[in-house]
Design a protein around this motif. Structure first.
Motif, PDB file in Angstrom:
ATOM      1  N   LEU A   1      40.156  49.230  26.252  1.00  0.00           N
ATOM      2  CA  LEU A   1      39.320  49.095  25.059  1.00  0.00           C
ATOM      3  C   LEU A   1      38.200  50.121  25.121  1.00  0.00           C
ATOM      4  O   LEU A   1      37.505  50.228  26.140  1.00  0.00           O
ATOM      5  N   ALA A   2      38.027  50.885  24.030  1.00  0.00           N
ATOM      6  CA  ALA A   2      36.895  51.805  23.901  1.00  0.00           C
ATOM      7  C   ALA A   2      36.086  51.391  22.681  1.00  0.00           C
ATOM      8  O   ALA A   2      36.608  51.368  21.569  1.00  0.00           O
ATOM      9  N   VAL A   3      34.821  51.039  22.894  1.00  0.00           N
ATOM     10  CA  VAL A   3      33.906  50.693  21.812  1.00  0.00           C
ATOM     11  C   VAL A   3      32.672  51.565  21.962  1.00  0.00           C
ATOM     12  O   VAL A   3      31.983  51.507  22.986  1.00  0.00           O
ATOM     13  N   LEU A   4      32.396  52.410  20.963  1.00  0.00           N
ATOM     14  CA  LEU A   4      31.249  53.316  21.010  1.00  0.00           C
ATOM     15  C   LEU A   4      31.266  54.167  22.274  1.00  0.00           C
ATOM     16  O   LEU A   4      30.256  54.350  22.945  1.00  0.00           O
ATOM     17  N   GLY A   5      32.416  54.690  22.611  1.00  0.00           N
ATOM     18  CA  GLY A   5      32.567  55.537  23.786  1.00  0.00           C
ATOM     19  C   GLY A   5      34.019  55.918  23.971  1.00  0.00           C
ATOM     20  O   GLY A   5      34.866  55.598  23.141  1.00  0.00           O
ATOM     21  N   ASP A   6      34.312  56.598  25.061  1.00  0.00           N
ATOM     22  CA  ASP A   6      35.654  57.102  25.322  1.00  0.00           C
ATOM     23  C   ASP A   6      36.204  56.524  26.622  1.00  0.00           C
ATOM     24  O   ASP A   6      35.458  56.291  27.578  1.00  0.00           O
ATOM     25  N   VAL A   7      37.511  56.312  26.639  1.00  0.00           N
ATOM     26  CA  VAL A   7      38.220  55.851  27.836  1.00  0.00           C
ATOM     27  C   VAL A   7      39.396  56.785  28.071  1.00  0.00           C
ATOM     28  O   VAL A   7      40.121  57.123  27.128  1.00  0.00           O
ATOM     29  N   VAL A   8      39.582  57.219  29.315  1.00  0.00           N
ATOM     30  CA  VAL A   8      40.726  58.038  29.695  1.00  0.00           C
ATOM     31  C   VAL A   8      41.565  57.241  30.690  1.00  0.00           C
ATOM     32  O   VAL A   8      41.045  56.789  31.716  1.00  0.00           O
ATOM     33  N   VAL A   9      42.839  57.070  30.375  1.00  0.00           N
ATOM     34  CA  VAL A   9      43.777  56.342  31.230  1.00  0.00           C
ATOM     35  C   VAL A   9      44.790  57.349  31.757  1.00  0.00           C
ATOM     36  O   VAL A   9      45.557  57.924  30.986  1.00  0.00           O
ATOM     37  N   ASP A  10      44.793  57.579  33.060  1.00  0.00           N
ATOM     38  CA  ASP A  10      45.671  58.591  33.658  1.00  0.00           C
ATOM     39  C   ASP A  10      46.873  57.902  34.308  1.00  0.00           C
ATOM     40  O   ASP A  10      46.749  57.264  35.353  1.00  0.00           O
TER      41      ASP A  10
ATOM     42  N   ALA B   1      46.193  49.655  23.748  1.00  0.00           N
ATOM     43  CA  ALA B   1      44.990  50.469  23.653  1.00  0.00           C
ATOM     44  C   ALA B   1      44.296  50.218  22.326  1.00  0.00           C
ATOM     45  O   ALA B   1      44.927  50.281  21.269  1.00  0.00           O
ATOM     46  N   THR B   2      42.998  49.946  22.381  1.00  0.00           N
ATOM     47  CA  THR B   2      42.196  49.715  21.183  1.00  0.00           C
ATOM     48  C   THR B   2      40.993  50.641  21.212  1.00  0.00           C
ATOM     49  O   THR B   2      40.249  50.654  22.201  1.00  0.00           O
ATOM     50  N   ALA B   3      40.817  51.425  20.149  1.00  0.00           N
ATOM     51  CA  ALA B   3      39.685  52.342  20.029  1.00  0.00           C
ATOM     52  C   ALA B   3      38.883  51.964  18.790  1.00  0.00           C
ATOM     53  O   ALA B   3      39.405  52.003  17.674  1.00  0.00           O
TER      54      ALA B   3
ATOM     55  N   ALA C   1      48.907  50.570  19.822  1.00  0.00           N
ATOM     56  CA  ALA C   1      47.711  51.383  19.601  1.00  0.00           C
ATOM     57  C   ALA C   1      47.000  50.953  18.323  1.00  0.00           C
ATOM     58  O   ALA C   1      47.563  51.040  17.229  1.00  0.00           O
ATOM     59  N   LEU C   2      45.758  50.503  18.463  1.00  0.00           N
ATOM     60  CA  LEU C   2      44.916  50.153  17.322  1.00  0.00           C
ATOM     61  C   LEU C   2      43.721  51.098  17.322  1.00  0.00           C
ATOM     62  O   LEU C   2      42.955  51.138  18.291  1.00  0.00           O
TER      63      LEU C   2
ATOM     64  N   ASP D   1      40.295  57.298  17.804  1.00  0.00           N
ATOM     65  CA  ASP D   1      41.635  57.802  18.082  1.00  0.00           C
ATOM     66  C   ASP D   1      42.235  57.106  19.290  1.00  0.00           C
ATOM     67  O   ASP D   1      41.533  56.784  20.253  1.00  0.00           O
ATOM     68  N   VAL D   2      43.555  56.897  19.248  1.00  0.00           N
ATOM     69  CA  VAL D   2      44.353  56.617  20.437  1.00  0.00           C
ATOM     70  C   VAL D   2      45.312  57.785  20.577  1.00  0.00           C
ATOM     71  O   VAL D   2      46.123  58.043  19.688  1.00  0.00           O
TER      72      VAL D   2
END
Length: 201
Positions: free
Chosen positions: A84-93, A106-108, A153-154, A159-160
């Motif tokens: 989950l990314a809320v008001l920011g970014d998440v990177v999943v490797d 994934a929810t952005a 992807a939501l 963006d997702v």
């Protein structure tokens, strides 16, 4: 004896409630502002009672039973990895994973979730939606097929993105809303003109 609602919450309890809130946002029970506020409160909650109050109006299945009953820590669960990314970014490797099938939810929301996968991955978008945002797949080919990657992807004002490299243009929320570190500051004033040369005597 200590009341069950006063028992201290664990990280697993808080994560389960955040997931329940995210599902409520995905199906329209919470709007973006409500979701953002409640997720913040869930991360700061200290007791089971505080967590239970965040989902009390979302229906009987909104809250995991262990927290709803305030009876103890949550049991371990299995299923897709959730980001989950809320008001920011998440990177999943996931590029180093050796699993033949990878599943991710994934929810952005006003942010970006970037999922990095090996070249040749077979990506399937298996659910979700884009509301003033984007869901993108950009996977480089490879001689051998990579893993099967199933992504729910939501994207809401964000963006997702599933890709094989971190390179790429900024996401929707950065392009349209500025994002962190991209504030539009006013241009500095122009320097004053040099003084005129003194007249020759």
């Amino acid at each position: 004896m200590e009341h069950a609602a006063d028992l201290r919450a664990t990280d697993a309890d808080r994560a389960a409630v955040v997931e329940a809130l995210r599902d409520a946002g995905a199906d329209g029970r919470l709007d973006v502002d409500e979701l953002e506020e409640r997720v913040g409160q869930a991360h700061g909650a200290k007791t089971h009672g505080e967590l239970a109050a965040l989902t009390a109006d979302l229906g009987g299945h909104a809250l995991p039973a262990a927290v709803g009953a305030a009876s103890g820590p949550l049991p371990a669960t299995t299923g897709p990895r959730r980001e989950l990314a809320v008001l920011g970014d998440v990177v999943v490797d996931l590029r180093a994973s050796r699993e033949p099938v990878l599943e991710l939810k994934a929810t952005a929301i006003l942010g970006d979730v970037t999922v990095l996968v090996p070249p040749g991955s077979q990506v399937e978008l298996v659910g979700g939606a884009a509301v003033l945002g984007d869901r993108k797949v950009d996977v480089e080919p490879a001689a051998q097929p990579g893993p099967r990657v199933r992504v729910h992807a939501l994207a809401i004002l964000g963006d997702v993105r599933i890709r094989t490299t971190t390179r790429g243009k900024a996401g929707w929320w950065r392009r349209h809303l500025g994002g962190h570190g991209a504030r539009h500051l006013p241009e500095p004033p122009a320097p004053p003109p040099p003084p005129p040369p003194s007249p020759h005597r």
